[in-house]
Design a protein around this motif. Structure first.
Motif, PDB file in Angstrom:
ATOM      1  N   ARG A 201       0.868  -1.186   0.000  1.00  7.52           N
ATOM      2  CA  ARG A 201       0.000   0.000   0.000  1.00  7.52           C
ATOM      3  C   ARG A 201       0.897   1.227   0.000  1.00  7.52           C
ATOM      4  NH1 ARG A 201      -5.172   1.722   3.573  1.00  7.52           N
ATOM      5  NH2 ARG A 201      -4.906   3.978   3.443  1.00  7.52           N
ATOM      6  N   VAL A 202       0.542   2.223  -0.825  1.00  8.25           N
ATOM      7  CA  VAL A 202       1.282   3.486  -0.826  1.00  8.25           C
ATOM      8  C   VAL A 202       0.292   4.619  -0.586  1.00  8.25           C
ATOM      9  CG1 VAL A 202       2.908   4.975  -2.033  1.00  8.25           C
ATOM     10  CG2 VAL A 202       2.891   2.515  -2.521  1.00  8.25           C
ATOM     11  N   ASP A 203       0.538   5.381   0.492  1.00  2.00           N
ATOM     12  CA  ASP A 203      -0.269   6.563   0.813  1.00  2.00           C
ATOM     13  C   ASP A 203       0.491   7.809   0.385  1.00  2.00           C
ATOM     14  OD1 ASP A 203      -2.708   5.775   2.691  1.00  2.00           O
ATOM     15  OD2 ASP A 203      -1.020   4.480   3.228  1.00  2.00           O
ATOM     16  N   PHE A 204      -0.187   8.710  -0.312  1.00  2.04           N
ATOM     17  CA  PHE A 204       0.392   9.959  -0.787  1.00  2.04           C
ATOM     18  C   PHE A 204      -0.337  11.135  -0.145  1.00  2.04           C
ATOM     19  CE2 PHE A 204       0.985   6.873  -4.129  1.00  2.04           C
ATOM     20  CZ  PHE A 204       2.149   7.216  -4.805  1.00  2.04           C
ATOM     21  N   ALA A 205       0.396  12.029   0.512  1.00  2.39           N
ATOM     22  CA  ALA A 205      -0.191  13.311   0.887  1.00  2.39           C
ATOM     23  C   ALA A 205      -0.343  14.148  -0.385  1.00  2.39           C
ATOM     24  CB  ALA A 205       0.708  14.037   1.889  1.00  2.39           C
ATOM     25  N   GLN A 206      -1.040  15.270  -0.298  1.00  2.28           N
ATOM     26  CA  GLN A 206      -1.156  16.146  -1.464  1.00  2.28           C
ATOM     27  C   GLN A 206       0.247  16.532  -1.938  1.00  2.28           C
ATOM     28  OE1 GLN A 206      -3.700  19.519  -0.844  1.00  2.28           O
ATOM     29  NE2 GLN A 206      -3.231  20.427  -2.835  1.00  2.28           N
ATOM     30  N   GLY A 207       0.533  16.345  -3.223  1.00  6.58           N
ATOM     31  CA  GLY A 207       1.853  16.644  -3.768  1.00  6.58           C
ATOM     32  C   GLY A 207       2.896  15.572  -3.514  1.00  6.58           C
ATOM     33  N   GLY A 208       2.539  14.492  -2.827  1.00 10.85           N
ATOM     34  CA  GLY A 208       3.498  13.447  -2.482  1.00 10.85           C
ATOM     35  C   GLY A 208       4.109  12.776  -3.705  1.00 10.85           C
ATOM     36  N   LEU A 209       5.381  12.401  -3.573  1.00 10.63           N
ATOM     37  CA  LEU A 209       6.124  11.795  -4.672  1.00 10.63           C
ATOM     38  C   LEU A 209       6.726  10.474  -4.231  1.00 10.63           C
ATOM     39  CD1 LEU A 209       7.596  11.960  -7.495  1.00 10.63           C
ATOM     40  CD2 LEU A 209       9.487  13.061  -6.254  1.00 10.63           C
ATOM     41  N   ASN A 210       6.418   9.412  -4.957  1.00 12.83           N
ATOM     42  CA  ASN A 210       7.141   8.147  -4.815  1.00 12.83           C
ATOM     43  C   ASN A 210       8.324   8.277  -5.766  1.00 12.83           C
ATOM     44  OD1 ASN A 210       7.872   5.569  -4.156  1.00 12.83           O
ATOM     45  ND2 ASN A 210       6.065   4.578  -5.012  1.00 12.83           N
ATOM     46  N   PRO A 211       9.532   8.571  -5.245  1.00 14.17           N
ATOM     47  CA  PRO A 211      10.628   9.021  -6.101  1.00 14.17           C
ATOM     48  C   PRO A 211      11.103   7.948  -7.073  1.00 14.17           C
ATOM     49  CG  PRO A 211      11.445   8.525  -3.908  1.00 14.17           C
ATOM     50  CD  PRO A 211       9.946   8.415  -3.844  1.00 14.17           C
ATOM     51  N   PRO A 212      11.855   8.342  -8.103  1.00 10.32           N
ATOM     52  CA  PRO A 212      12.347   7.372  -9.076  1.00 10.32           C
ATOM     53  C   PRO A 212      13.036   6.192  -8.394  1.00 10.32           C
ATOM     54  CG  PRO A 212      12.774   9.586  -9.857  1.00 10.32           C
ATOM     55  CD  PRO A 212      12.262   9.722  -8.447  1.00 10.32           C
ATOM     56  N   HIS A 213      12.588   4.987  -8.746  1.00  9.73           N
ATOM     57  CA  HIS A 213      13.125   3.770  -8.143  1.00  9.73           C
ATOM     58  C   HIS A 213      12.866   2.615  -9.101  1.00  9.73           C
ATOM     59  CE1 HIS A 213       8.848   3.757  -7.040  1.00  9.73           C
ATOM     60  NE2 HIS A 213       8.941   2.436  -6.896  1.00  9.73           N
ATOM     61  N   SER A 214      13.415   1.462  -8.769  1.00  9.22           N
ATOM     62  CA  SER A 214      13.170   0.269  -9.576  1.00  9.22           C
ATOM     63  C   SER A 214      13.045  -0.942  -8.667  1.00  9.22           C
ATOM     64  CB  SER A 214      14.293   0.044 -10.601  1.00  9.22           C
ATOM     65  OG  SER A 214      15.505  -0.268  -9.935  1.00  9.22           O
ATOM     66  N   HIS A 215      12.415  -1.983  -9.199  1.00 10.76           N
ATOM     67  CA  HIS A 215      12.289  -3.262  -8.493  1.00 10.76           C
ATOM     68  C   HIS A 215      13.016  -4.309  -9.331  1.00 10.76           C
ATOM     69  CE1 HIS A 215       9.398  -1.360  -5.882  1.00 10.76           C
ATOM     70  NE2 HIS A 215       8.738  -0.941  -6.945  1.00 10.76           N
ATOM     71  N   PRO A 216      14.195  -4.737  -8.897  1.00 14.71           N
ATOM     72  CA  PRO A 216      15.012  -5.614  -9.733  1.00 14.71           C
ATOM     73  C   PRO A 216      14.433  -7.000  -9.965  1.00 14.71           C
ATOM     74  CG  PRO A 216      15.984  -5.386  -7.541  1.00 14.71           C
ATOM     75  CD  PRO A 216      14.856  -4.398  -7.623  1.00 14.71           C
ATOM     76  N   ARG A 217      13.484  -7.417  -9.108  1.00 14.37           N
ATOM     77  CA  ARG A 217      13.009  -8.794  -9.205  1.00 14.37           C
ATOM     78  C   ARG A 217      11.532  -8.923  -9.560  1.00 14.37           C
ATOM     79  NH1 ARG A 217      16.665  -8.522  -4.954  1.00 14.37           N
ATOM     80  NH2 ARG A 217      15.076  -8.168  -3.351  1.00 14.37           N
ATOM     81  N   ALA A 218      10.877  -7.829  -9.984  1.00  9.93           N
ATOM     82  CA  ALA A 218       9.429  -7.961 -10.196  1.00  9.93           C
ATOM     83  C   ALA A 218       8.856  -6.906 -11.129  1.00  9.93           C
ATOM     84  CB  ALA A 218       8.700  -7.878  -8.862  1.00  9.93           C
ATOM     85  N   THR A 219       7.828  -7.314 -11.858  1.00  8.34           N
ATOM     86  CA  THR A 219       6.918  -6.393 -12.536  1.00  8.34           C
ATOM     87  C   THR A 219       5.915  -5.914 -11.498  1.00  8.34           C
ATOM     88  OG1 THR A 219       7.172  -7.406 -14.700  1.00  8.34           O
ATOM     89  CG2 THR A 219       5.079  -6.304 -14.278  1.00  8.34           C
TER      90      THR A 219
END
Length: 204
Positions: A83-101
Motif C-alpha cells: 500500500r502506498v499513501d500519498f499526501a497532497q503533492g506526495g512523490l514516490n521518487p524514481p526507483h526500480s524493483h530488480p526482481r518484479a513487474t
C-alpha cells in the motif's frame, strides 16, 4: 538436426512454505519453511494494508510493505502486495524493483504514473480512481499525487521479495559513499553540489 532446450522455475513440491523468519536470511528462492504441523490459518492472513500510513516525511508518502518479511505466508509463492499513501503533492521518487513487474491500482485520488525504458523513453499516464497501470520489471519509475487531496494505491508484484532501489538514495546515500568526483562528473555538477545533495540522503 535442431535440438531445443527449455527451462523454467520448477513446480512447487509442497502446498505452501510459510517462512520461518527466525531461521536466518533468505536462501536462493526464499526463507526456510516452518514445520507444516505448526502452521495456522493466521499465517495466510495479512492486515497491514488496512491502515493509512504517516506521510510527514521528505517525499510525503508512506509505503506499507506486504512482502515475505511482513507476510510470511507468501514465501516462495511469487506474489506480494503493498500500500502506498500519498499526501497532497506526495512523490514516490524514481526507483526500480530488480526482481518484479509491478501493477498499480489507484484506490483514491489522482496520480501521474511513469516509467522510463532502457532506451530512455518516458511513458507517463494520469490515473484516476479505479485505474490500473503496469510497470515492467526492473525499469525506473515514479508516481506523484497531482490531485487536491490524499491518494492511495495498492500495488502488486510477481515476487514475494521484489526489492527496491530508490535512485537518489542509492546514488547520494550509499554506504560507503560513491566518490564525489564520480557523481560530479556523472551529473555535470560541482563537488560542492554533490556534498549538498549527499547531506540530504545520509544520516546526520
Amino acid at each position: 538436426m535442431v535440438s531445443m532446450a527449455r527451462a523454467s522455475d520448477p513446480d512447487p513440491l509442497q502446498d505452501f512454505c510459510v517462512a520461518d523468519l527466525s531461521a536466518g536470511a533468505a536462501k536462493v528462492n526464499g526463507f526456510a519453511c516452518k514445520d507444516p504441523n505448526t502452521v495456522k490459518a493466521s499465517d495466510f492472513l495479512f492486515k497491514g494494508l488496512n491502515k493509512p500510513g504517516l506521510t510527514n516525511n521528505t517525499f510525503n508518502i508512506n509505503v506499507t510493505s506486504g512482502d515475505v518479511e511482513s507476510f510470511p505466508g507468501i514465501n516462495t509463492l511469487g506474489i506480494s502486495m503493498f500500500r502506498v499513501d500519498f499526501a497532497q503533492g506526495g512523490l514516490n521518487p524514481p526507483h526500480s524493483h530488480p526482481r518484479a513487474t509491478e501493477i498499480v491500482y489507484l484506490m483514491k485520488g489522482t496520480l501521474i504514473a511513469s516509467f522510463v525504458t532502457s532506451n530512455n523513453v518516458l511513458y507517463s499516464q494520469k490515473l484516476v480512481k479505479g485505474d490500473v497501470f503496469v510497470i515492467p520489471r526492473g525499469l525506473v519509475h515514479f508516481q506523484q499525487n497531482i490531485g487536491y487531496s490524499k491518494a492511495v494505491t495498492i500495488v502488486a508484484f510477481n515476487s514475494h521479495n521484489p526489492g527496491a532501489q530508490v535512485i537518489p538514495l542509492s546514488l547520494f546515500g550509499s554506504s560507503p559513499p560513491i566518490s564525489e568526483d564520480v557523481l560530479a562528473k556523472a551529473f555535470q555538477i560541482s563537488n560542492e553540489e554533490v556534498k549538498n545533495m549527499s547531506s540530504k540522503f545520509t544520516p546526520p
